[in-house]
Design a protein around this motif. Sequence first.
Motif, PDB file in Angstrom:
ATOM      1  N   ARG A  44     -37.269 -40.482 103.941  1.00 46.47           N
ATOM      2  CA  ARG A  44     -38.308 -40.379 104.961  1.00 46.47           C
ATOM      3  C   ARG A  44     -39.540 -39.690 104.372  1.00 46.47           C
ATOM      4  NH1 ARG A  44     -35.654 -37.415 109.897  1.00 46.47           N
ATOM      5  NH2 ARG A  44     -34.560 -36.300 108.224  1.00 46.47           N
ATOM      6  N   LEU A  45     -40.698 -40.232 104.684  1.00 50.74           N
ATOM      7  CA  LEU A  45     -41.947 -39.773 104.085  1.00 50.74           C
ATOM      8  C   LEU A  45     -42.459 -38.512 104.754  1.00 50.74           C
ATOM      9  CD1 LEU A  45     -44.236 -40.471 102.051  1.00 50.74           C
ATOM     10  CD2 LEU A  45     -45.340 -41.679 103.957  1.00 50.74           C
ATOM     11  N   ILE A  46     -42.757 -37.492 103.938  1.00 53.16           N
ATOM     12  CA  ILE A  46     -43.266 -36.226 104.451  1.00 53.16           C
ATOM     13  C   ILE A  46     -44.798 -36.202 104.380  1.00 53.16           C
ATOM     14  CG2 ILE A  46     -43.203 -33.713 104.242  1.00 53.16           C
ATOM     15  CD1 ILE A  46     -40.546 -34.014 102.724  1.00 53.16           C
ATOM     16  N   TYR A  47     -45.335 -36.351 103.184  1.00 50.73           N
ATOM     17  CA  TYR A  47     -46.775 -36.376 102.938  1.00 50.73           C
ATOM     18  C   TYR A  47     -47.060 -37.349 101.805  1.00 50.73           C
ATOM     19  CZ  TYR A  47     -48.668 -32.391 105.638  1.00 50.73           C
ATOM     20  OH  TYR A  47     -49.122 -31.554 106.636  1.00 50.73           O
ATOM     21  N   TYR A  48     -48.294 -37.831 101.763  1.00 46.45           N
ATOM     22  CA  TYR A  48     -48.729 -38.628 100.634  1.00 46.45           C
ATOM     23  C   TYR A  48     -50.188 -38.342 100.326  1.00 46.45           C
ATOM     24  CZ  TYR A  48     -50.821 -41.887 104.036  1.00 46.45           C
ATOM     25  OH  TYR A  48     -51.552 -42.445 105.042  1.00 46.45           O
TER      26      TYR A  48
ATOM     27  N   GLU B   5     -33.067 -52.209 108.624  1.00 47.54           N
ATOM     28  CA  GLU B   5     -31.625 -52.059 108.757  1.00 47.54           C
ATOM     29  C   GLU B   5     -30.955 -52.642 107.519  1.00 47.54           C
ATOM     30  OE1 GLU B   5     -31.695 -50.118 112.376  1.00 47.54           O
ATOM     31  OE2 GLU B   5     -29.915 -50.628 111.214  1.00 47.54           O
ATOM     32  N   GLN B   6     -29.987 -51.908 106.965  1.00 51.90           N
ATOM     33  CA  GLN B   6     -29.331 -52.315 105.720  1.00 51.90           C
ATOM     34  C   GLN B   6     -27.833 -52.393 105.928  1.00 51.90           C
ATOM     35  OE1 GLN B   6     -30.582 -49.967 102.363  1.00 51.90           O
ATOM     36  NE2 GLN B   6     -28.971 -50.701 101.029  1.00 51.90           N
ATOM     37  N   SER B  85     -22.237 -49.268  89.726  1.00 54.70           N
ATOM     38  CA  SER B  85     -21.836 -48.398  90.835  1.00 54.70           C
ATOM     39  C   SER B  85     -22.924 -47.354  91.094  1.00 54.70           C
ATOM     40  CB  SER B  85     -20.516 -47.690  90.508  1.00 54.70           C
ATOM     41  OG  SER B  85     -19.466 -48.615  90.369  1.00 54.70           O
ATOM     42  N   ALA B  86     -23.416 -47.323  92.337  1.00 51.47           N
ATOM     43  CA  ALA B  86     -24.524 -46.436  92.710  1.00 51.47           C
ATOM     44  C   ALA B  86     -24.816 -46.662  94.193  1.00 51.47           C
ATOM     45  CB  ALA B  86     -25.773 -46.739  91.882  1.00 51.47           C
ATOM     46  N   VAL B  87     -25.836 -45.975  94.698  1.00 52.02           N
ATOM     47  CA  VAL B  87     -26.348 -46.241  96.041  1.00 52.02           C
ATOM     48  C   VAL B  87     -27.606 -47.098  95.907  1.00 52.02           C
ATOM     49  CG1 VAL B  87     -27.189 -45.263  98.203  1.00 52.02           C
ATOM     50  CG2 VAL B  87     -25.476 -44.020  96.847  1.00 52.02           C
ATOM     51  N   TYR B  88     -27.658 -48.166  96.658  1.00 51.87           N
ATOM     52  CA  TYR B  88     -28.794 -49.081  96.614  1.00 51.87           C
ATOM     53  C   TYR B  88     -29.571 -49.002  97.920  1.00 51.87           C
ATOM     54  CZ  TYR B  88     -26.785 -51.033  92.390  1.00 51.87           C
ATOM     55  OH  TYR B  88     -26.307 -51.180  91.115  1.00 51.87           O
ATOM     56  N   PHE B  89     -30.888 -48.920  97.805  1.00 55.32           N
ATOM     57  CA  PHE B  89     -31.775 -48.857  98.970  1.00 55.32           C
ATOM     58  C   PHE B  89     -32.747 -50.021  98.956  1.00 55.32           C
ATOM     59  CE2 PHE B  89     -30.804 -44.757 100.766  1.00 55.32           C
ATOM     60  CZ  PHE B  89     -30.357 -43.987  99.703  1.00 55.32           C
ATOM     61  N   CYS B  90     -32.935 -50.624 100.118  1.00 55.48           N
ATOM     62  CA  CYS B  90     -34.017 -51.573 100.282  1.00 55.48           C
ATOM     63  C   CYS B  90     -35.166 -50.860 100.992  1.00 55.48           C
ATOM     64  CB  CYS B  90     -33.566 -52.780 101.082  1.00 55.48           C
ATOM     65  SG  CYS B  90     -33.076 -52.404 102.793  1.00 55.48           S
ATOM     66  N   ALA B  91     -36.341 -51.428 100.923  1.00 59.20           N
ATOM     67  CA  ALA B  91     -37.503 -50.863 101.600  1.00 59.20           C
ATOM     68  C   ALA B  91     -38.480 -51.988 101.927  1.00 59.20           C
ATOM     69  CB  ALA B  91     -38.174 -49.790 100.753  1.00 59.20           C
ATOM     70  N   ALA B  92     -39.365 -51.712 102.863  1.00 66.30           N
ATOM     71  CA  ALA B  92     -40.386 -52.685 103.245  1.00 66.30           C
ATOM     72  C   ALA B  92     -41.700 -51.963 103.467  1.00 66.30           C
ATOM     73  CB  ALA B  92     -39.970 -53.422 104.515  1.00 66.30           C
ATOM     74  N   SER B  93     -42.796 -52.649 103.170  1.00 68.80           N
ATOM     75  CA  SER B  93     -44.110 -52.056 103.430  1.00 68.80           C
ATOM     76  C   SER B  93     -45.157 -53.143 103.595  1.00 68.80           C
ATOM     77  CB  SER B  93     -44.512 -51.112 102.303  1.00 68.80           C
ATOM     78  OG  SER B  93     -44.936 -51.834 101.169  1.00 68.80           O
ATOM     79  N   SER B 101     -55.311 -50.300 102.295  1.00 64.38           N
ATOM     80  CA  SER B 101     -54.212 -50.032 103.224  1.00 64.38           C
ATOM     81  C   SER B 101     -53.150 -49.229 102.514  1.00 64.38           C
ATOM     82  CB  SER B 101     -53.608 -51.342 103.739  1.00 64.38           C
ATOM     83  OG  SER B 101     -54.539 -52.079 104.458  1.00 64.38           O
ATOM     84  N   TYR B 102     -52.680 -48.208 103.152  1.00 59.96           N
ATOM     85  CA  TYR B 102     -51.630 -47.415 102.545  1.00 59.96           C
ATOM     86  C   TYR B 102     -50.314 -48.181 102.573  1.00 59.96           C
ATOM     87  CZ  TYR B 102     -47.770 -44.330 102.112  1.00 59.96           C
ATOM     88  OH  TYR B 102     -46.588 -43.795 101.740  1.00 59.96           O
ATOM     89  N   GLY B 103     -49.652 -48.294 101.425  1.00 58.80           N
ATOM     90  CA  GLY B 103     -48.393 -49.025 101.360  1.00 58.80           C
ATOM     91  C   GLY B 103     -47.209 -48.166 101.686  1.00 58.80           C
ATOM     92  N   LYS B 104     -47.106 -47.707 102.922  1.00 58.20           N
ATOM     93  CA  LYS B 104     -45.999 -46.846 103.313  1.00 58.20           C
ATOM     94  C   LYS B 104     -44.687 -47.597 103.206  1.00 58.20           C
ATOM     95  CE  LYS B 104     -43.913 -44.780 107.385  1.00 58.20           C
ATOM     96  NZ  LYS B 104     -44.017 -44.580 108.848  1.00 58.20           N
ATOM     97  N   LEU B 105     -43.734 -47.016 102.492  1.00 55.59           N
ATOM     98  CA  LEU B 105     -42.405 -47.595 102.360  1.00 55.59           C
ATOM     99  C   LEU B 105     -41.504 -47.095 103.466  1.00 55.59           C
ATOM    100  CD1 LEU B 105     -41.668 -47.326  98.517  1.00 55.59           C
ATOM    101  CD2 LEU B 105     -42.080 -49.407  99.816  1.00 55.59           C
ATOM    102  N   THR B 106     -40.840 -48.022 104.170  1.00 59.55           N
ATOM    103  CA  THR B 106     -39.793 -47.687 105.119  1.00 59.55           C
ATOM    104  C   THR B 106     -38.473 -48.116 104.499  1.00 59.55           C
ATOM    105  OG1 THR B 106     -41.267 -47.998 107.015  1.00 59.55           O
ATOM    106  CG2 THR B 106     -38.904 -48.023 107.442  1.00 59.55           C
ATOM    107  N   PHE B 107     -37.548 -47.163 104.369  1.00 61.41           N
ATOM    108  CA  PHE B 107     -36.297 -47.412 103.651  1.00 61.41           C
ATOM    109  C   PHE B 107     -35.148 -47.747 104.600  1.00 61.41           C
ATOM    110  CE2 PHE B 107     -36.971 -46.219  99.216  1.00 61.41           C
ATOM    111  CZ  PHE B 107     -38.201 -45.601  99.278  1.00 61.41           C
TER     112      PHE B 107
END
Lengths: 112, 117
Positions: A44-48, B5-6, B85-93, B101-107
């Motif tokens: 979760r994003l705190i600051y940028y 959602e993952q 073997s690890a934890v894998y995360f997807c994200a979208a922005s 435009s700020y490319g905010k990542l939502t995980f």
Amino acid sequence: DGGITQSPKYLFRKEGQNVTLSCEQNLNHDAMYWYRQDPGQGLRLIYYSQIVNDFQKGDIAEGYSVSREKKESFPLTVTSAQKNPTAFYLCASSTDTVQPQHFGDGTRLSIL
Amino acid sequence: GENVEQHPSTLSVQEGDSAVIKCTYSDSASNYFPWYKQELGKGPQLIIDIRSNVGEKKDQRIAVTLNKTAKHFSLHITETQPEDSAVYFCAASLQGAGGTSYGKLTFGQGTILTVHP
């Protein structure tokens, strides 16, 4: 080698105490970010910060503060107002806000 | 705002099998979809990403597919190895041209992948 350095790796905070987490990058990236990671959850994003002397709040900025006085540095202060600070804190950077973000190896903060 | 959602939250496979992790996103305007691999005690490492102008991207044993109509994207790992073997995360922005435009990542919430020898 270029990269993102976070320090310390482990940090302990007493009740009512402010602590500062360091993030330094030598990649010449303009944009830097702070994320919080809790067990079993995504980041979760705190600051940028898109550029020196400028920063914006993310989704969970309450109880945190940052500064961006130098391009290579983006320290995060966890204040006493943050009631649940125990977490894994990750710093990231990117060339700009449309390029991929690359992460440091994190600081794990715990409450004594 | 964007929601990702993952699934699944955990995935166990035998060495040599394929692994598939799926993500759905809510904001049809999102146009950038990275995947990260996180090993214990480390920060996430970008392994592959895809932009909305392509439907599939491959890099050796790793591939990502994107279905914009259904708003979902998937990570495919073939010929899995124990070191996967690890934890894998997807994200979208949503990323805009010219850095305006700020490319905010939502995980997503992450998938724990275990590859058994």
